[in-house]
Design a protein around this motif. Structure first.
Motif, PDB file in Angstrom:
ATOM      1  N   ARG A 107      38.133  49.974  42.225  1.00 46.67           N
ATOM      2  CA  ARG A 107      37.541  48.636  41.882  1.00 46.67           C
ATOM      3  C   ARG A 107      36.757  48.948  40.452  1.00 46.67           C
ATOM      4  NH1 ARG A 107      37.361  44.401  44.461  1.00 46.67           N
ATOM      5  NH2 ARG A 107      37.785  45.311  46.419  1.00 46.67           N
ATOM      6  N   GLY A 110      38.353  47.004  38.166  1.00 49.44           N
ATOM      7  CA  GLY A 110      38.794  45.484  38.517  1.00 49.44           C
ATOM      8  C   GLY A 110      38.178  44.740  37.318  1.00 49.44           C
ATOM      9  N   HIS A 112      33.934  39.710  39.116  1.00 49.80           N
ATOM     10  CA  HIS A 112      33.873  40.082  40.530  1.00 49.80           C
ATOM     11  C   HIS A 112      34.688  41.518  40.787  1.00 49.80           C
ATOM     12  CE1 HIS A 112      31.986  36.609  41.642  1.00 49.80           C
ATOM     13  NE2 HIS A 112      32.733  35.920  41.188  1.00 49.80           N
ATOM     14  N   GLN A 116      37.929  42.182  40.214  1.00 52.42           N
ATOM     15  CA  GLN A 116      39.071  41.931  41.089  1.00 52.42           C
ATOM     16  C   GLN A 116      40.375  42.995  40.985  1.00 52.42           C
ATOM     17  OE1 GLN A 116      40.842  38.152  40.131  1.00 52.42           O
ATOM     18  NE2 GLN A 116      42.283  38.250  41.518  1.00 52.42           N
ATOM     19  N   ASP A 156      43.086  42.802  43.204  1.00 52.15           N
ATOM     20  CA  ASP A 156      44.403  42.345  43.677  1.00 52.15           C
ATOM     21  C   ASP A 156      44.551  40.848  43.594  1.00 52.15           C
ATOM     22  OD1 ASP A 156      42.251  41.378  45.194  1.00 52.15           O
ATOM     23  OD2 ASP A 156      42.954  41.514  47.105  1.00 52.15           O
ATOM     24  N   ASP A 157      45.832  40.203  43.626  1.00 50.59           N
ATOM     25  CA  ASP A 157      46.230  38.799  43.598  1.00 50.59           C
ATOM     26  C   ASP A 157      47.232  38.533  44.829  1.00 50.59           C
ATOM     27  OD1 ASP A 157      46.052  36.184  42.594  1.00 50.59           O
ATOM     28  OD2 ASP A 157      45.346  37.030  40.614  1.00 50.59           O
ATOM     29  N   THR A 158      47.626  37.266  44.532  1.00 50.89           N
ATOM     30  CA  THR A 158      48.582  36.678  45.516  1.00 50.89           C
ATOM     31  C   THR A 158      49.975  36.998  45.084  1.00 50.89           C
ATOM     32  OG1 THR A 158      48.656  34.850  44.353  1.00 50.89           O
ATOM     33  CG2 THR A 158      47.209  34.683  46.185  1.00 50.89           C
ATOM     34  N   ALA A 173      53.740  37.515  43.722  1.00 51.50           N
ATOM     35  CA  ALA A 173      54.495  36.502  42.994  1.00 51.50           C
ATOM     36  C   ALA A 173      55.485  36.072  43.847  1.00 51.50           C
ATOM     37  CB  ALA A 173      55.151  37.209  41.894  1.00 51.50           C
ATOM     38  N   MET A 196      47.902  40.013  50.197  1.00 46.71           N
ATOM     39  CA  MET A 196      47.492  40.218  48.740  1.00 46.71           C
ATOM     40  C   MET A 196      48.148  41.592  48.092  1.00 46.71           C
ATOM     41  SD  MET A 196      45.536  37.854  47.806  1.00 46.71           S
ATOM     42  CE  MET A 196      44.325  37.818  46.518  1.00 46.71           C
ATOM     43  N   ARG A 213      46.895  45.043  41.653  1.00 41.37           N
ATOM     44  CA  ARG A 213      47.541  44.490  40.626  1.00 41.37           C
ATOM     45  C   ARG A 213      47.762  45.765  39.611  1.00 41.37           C
ATOM     46  NH1 ARG A 213      45.103  39.081  38.141  1.00 41.37           N
ATOM     47  NH2 ARG A 213      45.572  39.960  36.256  1.00 41.37           N
ATOM     48  N   ASP A 268      51.789  46.461  42.994  1.00 47.85           N
ATOM     49  CA  ASP A 268      52.728  45.818  41.990  1.00 47.85           C
ATOM     50  C   ASP A 268      53.930  46.980  42.048  1.00 47.85           C
ATOM     51  OD1 ASP A 268      54.007  44.682  39.760  1.00 47.85           O
ATOM     52  OD2 ASP A 268      52.475  43.350  39.547  1.00 47.85           O
TER      53      ASP A 268
END
Ligand code: SAM
Length: 242
Positions: free
Chosen positions: A51, A54, A58, A60, A62-64, A66, A72, A75, A130
């Motif tokens: 983190r 990140g 926030h 960040q 992670d992400d949704t 593709a 999640m 990244r 990823d």
């Protein structure tokens, strides 16, 4: 991380762990055999909070996925710099992603990793990481078994523990690991200790005979029998390599 040399002059074996839960470490690795070896400076551990790399307010990480789907994904633009940072402090160690898709961890692989300078471990979370980061950072993928954990932290601990006990000076006697399961391609023979009789069950007589040759033969036979019954795949592998 300890930087002083081990009692035999070698640099400590170094485990660098990238994780979202650095507070999990050293955890069980700080106790018993591994903990004593850590205190003695035979190995060292450094955690890196993913983190910290990140993005945005926030932080960040992670992400949704593709293409859609549940969960999640960690990244690449977060993990890439995090791995580079960890590697700078442990430059000669292989970088490994703990993953159910990886090469199964076995005693041969543990020996190979223990013989090196250490490991840089990426503990995944969520649906994983990823794919591009695996490719771009040439991560070796290693699995600790055919089941899915919630995160790579426990897998990292398993890998570290399997390596540490193979480091010179960690176990009391040099032969302690050579007789163990998998070291000669077989599962280990059964063990007994006092009392001689327990709930009507006796220790096999040969173990009390004092005849070391016969004891060694009995143990080998037992190891073969157990391995044939429980792990015929190991017997087949032994036969292929002989
Ligand atoms: N979606 C992934 C799959 O089906 O292969 C599983 C992700 S798992 C919930 C989250 C993380 O746990 C992974 O990124 C990996 O680091 C770790 N993990 C889970 N099972 C593992 C195993 N058997 N060996 C090593 N690491 C494992």
């Amino acid at each position: 991380m300890a930087h002083f040399p081990t009692p035999d002059g070698r640099a400590p074996w170094r485990a660098s762990v990238l994780t979202l839960f650095p507070e999990m470490f050293p955890g069980p690795l700080g106790l018993s055999l591994a903990g004593q070896a850590l205190t003695a400076g035979l190995w060292a551990i450094q955690t890196h909070q993913i983190r910290d790399f990140g993005l945005g307010r926030h932080a960040q990480v992670d992400d949704t996925p593709a293409g859609g789907g549940v969960g999640m994904v960690l990244r690449a633009d977060v993990l890439g710099p995090a791995i580079d940072h960890a590697r700078a402090a442990n430059p000669d160690a292989p970088a490994i992603y703990l993953s159910p898709r990886g090469k199964p961890l076995d005693q041969v692989l543990a020996r190979e990793l223990a013989a090196g300078p250490g490991v840089v471990l990426v503990a995944g979370r969520f649906e994983g990481i990823d794919e591009r980061v695996i490719e771009a950072r040439s991560l070796r993928e290693i699995s600790i078994g055919d089941y899915v954990l919630s995160g790579g932290d426990l897998a990292a601990m398993v890998l570290i523990d399997a390596c540490i006990r193979l480091l010179p000076g960690v176990l009391g006697k040099s032969e302690s690991t050579t007789q163990e399961s998998f070291e000669n391609g077989l599962l280990e023979h059964p063990h007994y200790t006092k009392p001689r009789e327990w709930e009507g069950l006796s220790i096999p007589g040969v173990l009390l005979s004092g005849d070391h040759k016969k004891i060694a033969e009995w143990r080998h036979e037992q190891a073969l029998k157990l391995t044939s019954e429980r792990r015929p795949d190991l017997i087949a592998r032994r036969e292929r390599s002989s």
